[in-house]
Design an enzyme around this catalytic site. Structure first.
Site: not given
Ligand code: GLN
Length: 492
Positions: A84, A159, A183
């Site tokens: 990532k 994400s 994410s």
């Molecule tokens: N979807 C969540 C957010 O928008 C989690 C994001 C993540 O785990 N990096 O913050």
């Protein structure tokens, strides 16, 4: 593409490593197969922001030499992986999918990258994501949205959408993602692969570009549970460079790859099965619970009463921390700098206005507001109190059960553009994942079937702190008995 290339990229890490050891395939062949697959598919899927073809081939050659020299070789040697793009890789562009870091070449490797390199893993490139890991659909990438390999009109989740899509479409044998509020798990569930969010403190965050430091954690996205255990063996462990890293004995996670859940107490939280959960997803999770019962586990209903406050608490805490963490992007030290400005304040303003996308700006403003005097007590401090209550919910539940089973996401992969107009609706798709980060627990998402549209459904097992072993055992048991795993071909 040649058939044999595709065959090679279908292998799990465990299977490929065995073929490498037996000299049935070479590391260079395997790396080339992945690079060819990326060449063929990345244009359509958008999983990689950066592909390091030359570096990967150099690495592959050096690993093959070590193998030929019969050096004692580690289990993941020669396996190609994607990373990532919020995990620092020395001299390889690390962007966080943001214009702000489009010119950032880290001078050092993250701790997990050092560990992968020591294990002779071949790094294929850097994977697309929501900007600064803020999002649930990968539509917030500055570069391009990622397409779900099962249906290109749908999101891969976020994400770590690039990571999950790359593993599902065989552009990477496994990937490292990060999970602040879901994410790793939510994109794994949308793409039909396995994703583990380790306990807070189990994997070093050194070199992970911070979103919300008290919640962020790096973890594996893999095709099956055995690969997940193999990757955890490499990345878990104490690191003095991360002050939140926990100094305990970390187990050999592969010892938990056992088809046995007899007597294991599994809790179903009644709050995870209420309104908002799609009927088809619900049916699959309840089927999984029945399956566990048939393998000898004991299913019990439990309650996590503070669940309804998890989303507001998460978005206040994570945005507050993000507003502080992202203050460093000022156009001075590194990253993007506005071209024209009148003075230093104007430089900050223009750099940040031009360098950050809409969602990142929204979070910074939300976080700054929640931390400002006058609102601190009403929002931030209250959210911290709720955090404690959510933690205690789990503590109480774990007096009765060993592990908790529920959905990963209330829905399967949604259409690109479906939720972009309404950020609140997007935030609600994290309802079953954020509590795990709030309480610092570990959790795994694994495939448990398909909905009527043919889209993967993911189930989530939530474990006690540092009890990844039980998650791996329970997940492996389900996978072994049902044959449901991320090895399934997504049809491309
Ligand atoms: N979807 C969540 C957010 O928008 C989690 C994001 C993540 O785990 N990096 O913050």
């Amino acid at each position: 593409m040649e058939g044999s290339f595709l065959e090679l990229t279908k292998l799990t890490a465990l299977m490929a490593a065995e073929k490498i050891r037996k000299r049935e395939i070479s590391v260079i062949e395997l790396t080339n197969a992945y690079l060819a697959r990326i060449d063929e598919l990345n244009g359509a899927i958008g999983a990689y922001i950066t592909v390091c073809a030359e570096q990967a081939l150099r690495q592959a050659e050096s690993v093959q030499k070590k193998l030929d020299g019969r050096e004692n070789i580690l289990p993941l040697a020669g396996i190609p992986a994607g990373i990532k793009d919020n995990i620092c890789t020395r001299d390889v562009k690390t962007t966080c999918a943001s214009k702000m870091l489009d010119n950032f070449f880290p001078p050092y490797d993250a701790a997990v990258i050092e560990k992968l390199s020591e294990s002779n893993v071949v790094i294929l490139g850097k994977l697309n994501m929501d900007e600064f890991a803020m999002g649930s659909s990968n539509e917030n990438s500055w570069y391009m949205p990622v397409k779900n390999p099962w249906d290109h009109e749908r999101v891969p989740g976020g994400s770590s959408g690039g990571a999950a899509a790359a593993v599902a479409s065989h552009m990477s044998c496994f990937a490292l993602g990060s999970d602040t509020g879901g994410s790793i798990r939510q994109p794994a569930s949308f793409c039909g692969v396995v994703g583990l969010k380790p306990t807070y403190g189990a994997v070093s965050r050194f070199g992970l570009i911070a979103f919300a430091s008290s919640l962020d954690q790096i973890g594996p996205i893999t095709r099956d549970v055995a690969d997940c255990a193999l990757v955890m063996n490499v990345i878990a462990g104490h690191d003095p460079l991360d002050s939140t890293s926990v100094d305990i004995e970390y187990p050999d996670y592969t010892t938990f790859l056992k088809n046995d859940v007899k007597g294991l107490k599994i809790g179903l939280p009644k709050e995870y099965f209420g309104s908002g959960l799609h009927e088809e997803v619900k049916a699959k999770i309840l089927d999984a619970a029945k399956a566990y019962e048939s393998y000898g586990a004991i299913i019990e209903e439990i309650s996590l009463p503070f669940t309804e406050y998890a989303i507001p608490a998460y978005y206040i805490i994570s945005s507050a921390e993000a507003s502080s963490n992202l203050a460093r992007y000022d156009g001075i030290k590194y990253g993007y700098r506005a071209k024209e400005y009148s003075d230093i304040i104007d430089l900050y303003k223009k750099t940040r206005s031009e360098g950050f996308g809409t969602e990142v700006k929204r979070r910074i403003m939300l976080g700054t507001y929640a931390l400002s005097s006058g609102y601190y007590d009403a929002y931030y401090k209250k959210a911290l109190k709720v955090r404690r209550l959510i933690f205690e919910d789990f503590q109480k539940a774990y007096q009765k059960v060993d592990v908790i089973l529920g959905p990963t996401s209330p829905v399967t992969a949604f259409k690109i553009g479906e939720k972009t107009a309404n950020p609140l609706e997007m935030y609600l798709s994290d309802v079953y994942t954020v509590s795990v980060n709030i309480a610092g627990l570990c959790a795994i998402s694994l495939p448990c079937g398909f909905d009527s549209k043919g889209l993967p459904v993911g189930m989530q097992l939530i474990g006690k702190p540092f009890d990844e072993g039980t998650l791996i055992r329970a997940a492996y048991t389900y996978e072994s008995n049902t044959g449901k795993s991320g090895v399934t071909n997504c049809g491309i």
